[in-house]
Design an enzyme around this catalytic site. Sequence first.
Site, PDB file in Angstrom:
ATOM      1  N   GLN A  34       0.825  -1.204   0.000  1.00  0.00           N
ATOM      2  CA  GLN A  34       0.000   0.000   0.000  1.00  0.00           C
ATOM      3  C   GLN A  34       0.866   1.265   0.000  1.00  0.00           C
ATOM      4  OE1 GLN A  34      -4.204  -0.215   1.609  1.00  0.00           O
ATOM      5  NE2 GLN A  34      -3.075  -1.080   3.317  1.00  0.00           N
TER       6      GLN A  34
ATOM      7  N   TYR B  83       6.015  -7.390   7.728  1.00  0.00           N
ATOM      8  CA  TYR B  83       5.002  -8.392   8.063  1.00  0.00           C
ATOM      9  C   TYR B  83       3.906  -7.628   8.797  1.00  0.00           C
ATOM     10  CZ  TYR B  83       2.936 -12.668  10.047  1.00  0.00           C
ATOM     11  OH  TYR B  83       2.080 -13.688  10.384  1.00  0.00           O
TER      12      TYR B  83
ATOM     13  N   TYR C  45       3.240  -8.035  16.693  1.00  0.00           N
ATOM     14  CA  TYR C  45       3.509  -7.094  15.604  1.00  0.00           C
ATOM     15  C   TYR C  45       4.144  -5.816  16.146  1.00  0.00           C
ATOM     16  CZ  TYR C  45       2.595  -3.542  12.060  1.00  0.00           C
ATOM     17  OH  TYR C  45       2.723  -2.504  11.172  1.00  0.00           O
TER      18      TYR C  45
ATOM     19  N   TRP D  72      -3.328   3.012  10.644  1.00  0.00           N
ATOM     20  CA  TRP D  72      -4.577   2.789   9.911  1.00  0.00           C
ATOM     21  C   TRP D  72      -4.454   3.163   8.428  1.00  0.00           C
ATOM     22  CZ3 TRP D  72      -9.368   4.496  13.301  1.00  0.00           C
ATOM     23  CH2 TRP D  72      -9.232   4.010  14.597  1.00  0.00           C
TER      24      TRP D  72
END
Length: 285
Positions: free
Chosen positions: A12, A62, A126, A151
């Site tokens: 992204q 990841y 994470y 986000w």
Amino acid sequence: MNNILVTGSTGQLGSDVVKELLKRGYSTLSPNRSELNLCSEDNIRNYILNSNCEAIVHCAAYTQVDKAEDEKDLCIKINATATKHIAKCAKILDIPMIYISTDYVFDGTKDGKYTENDETNPINIYGESKLAGEKYVQEILDKYYIVRTSWVFNINGKNFIETMLRLSKANNQLSIVNDQIGSPTYTKDLSRLLVDMLETSKYGLYHATNEGYCSWYEFANTIFKLANINIDIKAINSNEYASRAKRPMNSKLSKDKLIEYGFKPLPHWEDALKDYLIRRGDLLI
């Protein structure tokens, strides 16, 4: 500075960073996973040290937060150990590096906004792995930008907006978490800031998100309102939504340091969402 290495260039953020760099006249290196294997120190060293790159924007990561709880070793190998190897290469080449980090380095219990100087305390694997990556970058390099964001969404990516639009086609009602607060961040906007940073020597740790804050429930409501979708949304608490990993309740990141150092703040998240939906064809101008 011309030849910029972007890891995770199909992701992204990475894909928008490449677009922004090319738009400004830079040449880019965008290795795929077979060319740059983040699980192999030798591969990382060989690729980067022979690349003639003049800066590194490390977007690859990841990011499967729940799955990471069961794949801890792989998550840490990619997010922390690989970052250490990349930073070592940047040190050898004496070039700047941008490392993308996350709001998940915090536990979300603070009242108010988190600053760059606040104590970190990740509550999931994470977050632990990304914080370990931060520490390696800070230990190894002087010429670094660590950018914590949250986000994220991109026009071609898997993200919350796409999930909401997809679910709205198959459901009359959705239950959305209303007690986690943060900032949706449009990679198109964030990528501009990252390239702005590369064009300075204002190294350090920064928070960067679109302006404004909301809950996931408020985010979903705004998506459906702008896309003119009529659906019933029920606000629920985090403990009513089963997930493998815990999430911070408060992910408000202060961007005061960005402004202090002369960087232009990102647009408000609602304006970013409007642009996203226009580009997607779901909002008429």
